[in-house]
Write a protein that holds these residues in place. Structure first.
Motif, mmCIF file in Angstrom:
data_model
loop_
_atom_site.group_PDB
_atom_site.id
_atom_site.type_symbol
_atom_site.label_atom_id
_atom_site.label_comp_id
_atom_site.label_asym_id
_atom_site.label_seq_id
_atom_site.Cartn_x
_atom_site.Cartn_y
_atom_site.Cartn_z
ATOM 1 N N GLN A 16 0.761 -0.461 -0.026
ATOM 2 C CA GLN A 16 -0.017 -0.093 -0.174
ATOM 3 C C GLN A 16 0.485 1.034 0.172
ATOM 4 O O GLN A 16 1.811 1.184 0.292
ATOM 5 C CB GLN A 16 -0.918 -0.034 1.090
ATOM 6 C CG GLN A 16 -1.822 -0.882 1.459
ATOM 7 C CD GLN A 16 -2.494 -1.200 2.725
ATOM 8 O OE1 GLN A 16 -1.829 -2.454 3.695
ATOM 9 N NE2 GLN A 16 -3.420 -0.160 3.450
ATOM 10 N N ALA A 17 0.121 2.119 -0.356
ATOM 11 C CA ALA A 17 1.048 3.543 0.409
ATOM 12 C C ALA A 17 1.157 3.925 1.149
ATOM 13 O O ALA A 17 0.517 3.661 2.212
ATOM 14 C CB ALA A 17 0.469 4.862 -0.610
ATOM 15 N N LEU A 18 2.835 4.378 1.254
ATOM 16 C CA LEU A 18 2.755 4.698 2.903
ATOM 17 C C LEU A 18 2.719 6.023 3.427
ATOM 18 O O LEU A 18 2.679 6.758 3.251
ATOM 19 C CB LEU A 18 4.360 4.893 2.736
ATOM 20 C CG LEU A 18 5.102 3.532 3.247
ATOM 21 C CD1 LEU A 18 6.671 3.748 2.235
ATOM 22 C CD2 LEU A 18 4.908 2.006 3.352
ATOM 23 N N ALA A 19 2.488 6.242 4.280
ATOM 24 C CA ALA A 19 1.948 7.521 5.087
ATOM 25 C C ALA A 19 2.742 8.255 5.464
ATOM 26 O O ALA A 19 4.201 7.940 6.114
ATOM 27 C CB ALA A 19 1.355 6.794 6.824
ATOM 28 N N THR A 20 2.245 9.320 5.464
ATOM 29 C CA THR A 20 3.923 10.627 5.335
ATOM 30 C C THR A 20 3.140 11.053 6.741
ATOM 31 O O THR A 20 4.299 11.483 7.002
ATOM 32 C CB THR A 20 3.476 11.558 4.390
ATOM 33 O OG1 THR A 20 2.229 11.828 4.560
ATOM 34 C CG2 THR A 20 3.946 11.108 3.397
ATOM 35 N N HIS A 21 2.407 11.148 7.815
ATOM 36 C CA HIS A 21 2.262 11.831 8.793
ATOM 37 C C HIS A 21 1.144 10.567 9.618
ATOM 38 O O HIS A 21 0.358 9.945 8.849
ATOM 39 C CB HIS A 21 1.515 13.112 9.176
ATOM 40 C CG HIS A 21 2.027 13.952 8.159
ATOM 41 N ND1 HIS A 21 1.925 14.362 7.013
ATOM 42 C CD2 HIS A 21 2.357 15.039 8.705
ATOM 43 C CE1 HIS A 21 2.865 15.101 6.422
ATOM 44 N NE2 HIS A 21 3.137 15.259 7.914
ATOM 45 N N PRO A 22 1.276 10.182 10.783
ATOM 46 C CA PRO A 22 0.817 9.457 12.065
ATOM 47 C C PRO A 22 -0.622 9.471 11.720
ATOM 48 O O PRO A 22 -0.885 10.917 12.103
ATOM 49 C CB PRO A 22 1.818 9.175 13.301
ATOM 50 C CG PRO A 22 3.406 9.486 12.588
ATOM 51 C CD PRO A 22 2.813 11.086 11.834
ATOM 52 N N ASP A 23 -1.508 8.849 12.471
ATOM 53 C CA ASP A 23 -2.750 8.698 12.844
ATOM 54 C C ASP A 23 -2.687 9.009 14.878
ATOM 55 O O ASP A 23 -3.319 8.039 14.980
ATOM 56 C CB ASP A 23 -3.488 7.627 11.908
ATOM 57 C CG ASP A 23 -5.199 8.308 12.551
ATOM 58 O OD1 ASP A 23 -5.031 9.142 13.020
ATOM 59 O OD2 ASP A 23 -5.785 7.484 12.853
ATOM 60 N N GLY A 24 -2.091 10.354 15.040
ATOM 61 C CA GLY A 24 -2.094 10.467 16.401
ATOM 62 C C GLY A 24 -1.001 10.196 17.166
ATOM 63 O O GLY A 24 0.309 10.785 16.881
ATOM 64 N N ALA A 25 -1.114 10.147 18.326
ATOM 65 C CA ALA A 25 0.010 9.759 18.955
ATOM 66 C C ALA A 25 0.430 8.852 20.293
ATOM 67 O O ALA A 25 -0.649 8.597 20.350
ATOM 68 C CB ALA A 25 0.472 10.998 19.872
ATOM 69 N N ALA A 26 2.008 8.404 20.283
ATOM 70 C CA ALA A 26 2.053 7.297 20.679
ATOM 71 C C ALA A 26 3.092 7.682 22.375
ATOM 72 O O ALA A 26 4.273 8.284 21.740
ATOM 73 C CB ALA A 26 2.607 5.901 20.035
ATOM 74 N N ILE A 27 3.364 7.678 23.432
ATOM 75 C CA ILE A 27 3.899 7.867 24.434
ATOM 76 C C ILE A 27 3.987 6.277 25.342
ATOM 77 O O ILE A 27 3.011 5.979 25.487
ATOM 78 C CB ILE A 27 3.841 9.053 25.927
ATOM 79 C CG1 ILE A 27 3.267 10.196 24.220
ATOM 80 C CG2 ILE A 27 3.865 9.447 26.355
ATOM 81 C CD1 ILE A 27 3.131 10.773 24.862
ATOM 82 N N ALA A 28 5.285 6.075 25.544
ATOM 83 C CA ALA A 28 5.732 4.731 26.935
ATOM 84 C C ALA A 28 6.221 5.585 27.341
ATOM 85 O O ALA A 28 7.524 5.866 27.261
ATOM 86 C CB ALA A 28 6.266 3.777 25.725
ATOM 87 N N SER A 29 6.663 5.853 28.437
ATOM 88 C CA SER A 29 7.152 6.068 29.971
ATOM 89 C C SER A 29 7.050 5.350 31.244
ATOM 90 O O SER A 29 6.400 4.057 31.343
ATOM 91 C CB SER A 29 6.973 7.240 30.611
ATOM 92 O OG SER A 29 5.812 7.462 31.330
ATOM 93 N N GLY A 30 7.709 5.128 32.719
ATOM 94 C CA GLY A 30 7.986 4.503 33.082
ATOM 95 C C GLY A 30 6.920 4.833 34.122
ATOM 96 O O GLY A 30 6.823 4.185 35.601
ATOM 97 N N HIS A 31 5.943 5.836 33.642
ATOM 98 C CA HIS A 31 5.079 5.717 35.596
ATOM 99 C C HIS A 31 3.964 6.984 34.246
ATOM 100 O O HIS A 31 4.037 7.092 33.734
ATOM 101 C CB HIS A 31 5.488 7.135 35.932
ATOM 102 C CG HIS A 31 4.640 6.390 37.560
ATOM 103 N ND1 HIS A 31 3.172 7.507 37.564
ATOM 104 C CD2 HIS A 31 4.982 6.687 38.433
ATOM 105 C CE1 HIS A 31 2.959 7.250 38.427
ATOM 106 N NE2 HIS A 31 3.735 6.613 38.955
ATOM 107 N N GLU A 32 2.332 5.537 34.967
ATOM 108 C CA GLU A 32 1.312 6.321 33.961
ATOM 109 C C GLU A 32 1.281 8.277 34.114
ATOM 110 O O GLU A 32 0.567 8.247 33.418
ATOM 111 C CB GLU A 32 0.166 6.092 34.780
ATOM 112 C CG GLU A 32 -1.094 6.043 34.102
ATOM 113 C CD GLU A 32 -2.693 5.700 35.188
ATOM 114 O OE1 GLU A 32 -3.322 5.268 34.331
ATOM 115 O OE2 GLU A 32 -2.072 4.827 35.788
ATOM 116 N N LEU A 33 1.614 8.506 35.324
ATOM 117 C CA LEU A 33 1.235 10.174 35.367
ATOM 118 C C LEU A 33 2.108 10.525 34.606
ATOM 119 O O LEU A 33 1.471 11.642 34.238
ATOM 120 C CB LEU A 33 1.443 10.379 36.885
ATOM 121 C CG LEU A 33 0.348 10.136 37.844
ATOM 122 C CD1 LEU A 33 0.705 10.033 39.676
ATOM 123 C CD2 LEU A 33 -0.929 10.904 37.960
ATOM 124 N N ALA A 34 3.169 10.875 34.394
ATOM 125 C CA ALA A 34 3.845 10.995 32.922
ATOM 126 C C ALA A 34 3.671 11.221 31.713
ATOM 127 O O ALA A 34 3.614 11.906 30.979
ATOM 128 C CB ALA A 34 5.632 10.905 33.595
#
Length: 581
Positions: free
Chosen positions: A27-45
């Motif tokens: 398929q064609a490759l996306a140039t921008h993500p559909d949203g955002a993703a964050i992973a960190s060591g604490h839920e509050l962060a």
């Protein structure tokens, strides 16, 4: 779970090529993500970062929010009194940069200051109290990221951290255990006692932990930027507190702290572009060496024992070079071009026997310095394709244990990461030499390895705490992604490690089956496992690390995150906007 993950990786290594070949027309490759993703060591962060993105901030604003909130909720791992390395990718320009906010050595901290009356290393001074602390870099890093890369005012990005410090958060088990381990040192200092004792009782799991003085320090940073920490009221309190406890910092050293922008190390591995940390991190050079050694073999076709053997031999050689050649590039000439070259890796590969371990004493030299497990990492990708991999630390559990009164700032004990006495082991039984000796303004060698991976279809941010094992955990994560694992599977992978000296493989419980452990021993490896291992184990940690990673699949335009299941308060969150292409 670990047995499953190990088996899954083996399954993926063998079958991934067939799965890829079976894919339908691209398929064609996306140039921008559909949203955002964050992973960190604490839920509050993680939530703090998402809050800032929802207010119109970008990944860099979110990084300020995540980092500063981790500084509040993970005092055992990082804080305003420590430092960090942030890898940044600007989607608009396509440029990558590593911002180096490693702590620096005060002029007073000469090697002689760390010797006792017999001329031996004074271990108490090197890891506890004001002499063990370098000049902090994290506050300057937050200011610079917001000013040069962010979209929102610094005050807005710091607001979640200020709120959490003011309102408090529940003390979790690891935080309470860490305090118990460091209690004797921390209760030496009035400023620390004021924060961590409740009517004479130490913090306990479930307590609501409020830090009003740290909130005030964060407000000054939010209002005045760099001068709010390195000059003025906070600086005066830091200097007075260090002096009262017997240390020697100067106002000029605080005000003169600078974040260094450094060009990342970039190399290719099996079609992946790897962008990773340069010195004073040792991680990028070691990764380049290990992966370019390993690309000479088809790992997918090997059995578990032989694949592990080759990975370990690559680790052994990279860590040997780490000892002799790496330090602060502003003070030491590093042969980076040679150490990261394919020709050099090919030469190292030629010294590896496919069925026998190479005794480390045949690779002449001495052990390598490292930093403690208590570090933290976060990974972010936003809807524009900006990304940040941030690793930050105070070194040991609760750093130096010392809070200058009135600041709420727990200072690091990173001076122990220098070679304070050449050839003498530091707190972790390892040694260093002249390349990593302290000098005024010099930055101590680090293992922090924030890293980007990208190929035609995927973009990945990965990193972890774990002391000298950071580098090998990132290595195993890269190999896992290359084998076709997803973000959460990579975060859960069992881990093993070799750092040249001591000459042994250490591993988590369940990383190897008894049969694989026996095969490795038959090849000549010493395998140090926890108590359920084939050799009975003599000290390996049951588990280690706290890997945080996010992935953008450009083919399906989906985002995913992986947060290490070893850390029950860690968090990976994805927000979909429906605006990606």
């Amino acid at each position: 779970m670990k047995h499953f993950a190990r088996s899954f990786l083996l399954f993926a290594l063998v079958l991934a090529p067939a799965a890829w070949a079976a894919q339908t027309a691209p398929q064609a490759l996306a140039t921008h993500p559909d949203g955002a993703a964050i992973a960190s060591g604490h839920e509050l962060a993680t939530k703090a970062g998402m809050e800032i993105l929802a207010k119109g901030g970008n990944a860099f604003d979110a990084a300020v929010a995540v980092s500063s909130t981790l500084a509040v909720v993970e005092p055992i791992s990082s804080g305003l009194g420590g430092g960090g390395l942030f890898m940044l990718h600007d989607a608009r320009t396509g440029k990558d940069v590593m911002l180096d906010a490693r702590e620096t050595s005060p002029a007073s901290a000469t090697p002689e200051r760390f010797l006792d009356g017999n001329g031996d290393l004074d271990r108490d001074r090197s890891v506890n109290g004001p002499w063990s602390a370098g000049i902090p870099g994290l506050p300057a890093l937050l200011v610079q990221v917001a000013r040069e890369h962010g979209r929102l005012p610094l005050s807005e990005s710091l607001a979640p951290a200020i709120r959490v410090a003011t309102d408090g958060f529940p003390v979790y088990a690891r935080m309470a255990r860490g305090y118990a381990a460091r209690r004797e040192v921390m209760e030496r200092y009035p400023g620390t006692r004021e924060v961590y004792l409740r009517n004479g009782r130490p913090i306990a799991e479930g307590d609501i932990f409020k830090q009003p003085e740290l909130a005030h320090t964060l407000r000054l940073l939010a209002d005045k930027g760099f001068d709010g920490f390195y000059r003025g009221q906070t600086a005066q309190k830091l200097l007075a507190g260090v002096k009262k406890a017997g240390g020697q910092w100067t106002a000029a050293e605080l005000a003169g702290y600078t974040v260094r922008a450094r060009e990342p190390i970039v190399f290719d591995y099996r079609g992946w572009k790897i962008t990773t940390a340069p010195p004073p991190s040792s991680g990028g050079i070691a990764l380049a060496s290990m992966l370019q050694i390993l690309e000479g073999w088809d790992l997918a076709r090997l059995d578990d024992a032989h694949r592990t053997h080759l990975v370990v031999e690559a680790m052994r050689r990279a860590y040997r070079d780490r000892t002799f050649f790496l330090g602060d590039p502003d003070f030491v000439q590093i042969p980076q071009k040679v150490l990261t070259s394919r020709d050099y890796a090919q030469g190292l590969r030629a010294t590896i026997h496919p069925d026998k371990a190479t005794p480390s004493d045949l690779l002449s030299g001495n052990p390598t310095p490292l930093e403690d497990d208590e570090t933290t990492h976060f990974s972010i990708i936003d809807g524009e394709g900006n990304r940040v991999g941030g690793t930050q630390t105070v070194n040991l559990l609760y750093g130096s244990g010392f809070i200058p009164a009135g600041t709420g700032v727990l200072l690091n004990n990173e001076m122990d990461d220098f070679a304070l006495k050449p050839g003498t082991p530091n707190a972790f039984g390892v040694m260093g030499y002249e390349a990593n000796a302290p000098k005024p303004g010099k930055r101590m060698l680090s293992s922090m390895t924030p890293t980007f991976m990208e190929n035609d279809e995927k973009v990945i941010v990965i990193g972890t705490p774990g002391g000298s094992r950071i580098i090998t955990m990132v290595l195993l994560g890269i190999l896992g992604y290359d084998a076709g694992l997803d973000a959460q599977q990579v975060a859960a992978l069992p881990r093993y490690h070799h750092q040249w000296l001591p000459d042994e493989i250490s591993a988590e419980s369940g990383a190897f089956t008894p049969e694989v452990a026996r095969q490795l021993q038959a090849m000549g490896h010493k395998v140090d496992l926890p108590g359920d291992s084939a050799d009975g184990g003599r000290g390996s940690s049951h588990v280690w690390g706290n890997l945080q990673t996010v992935e953008w699949n450009r083919r399906s335009n989906t985002l995913s995150g992986g947060s290490d299941p070893r850390n029950p308060v860690g968090s990976a969150e994805v927000r979909r906007t429906g605006k990606g292409d």
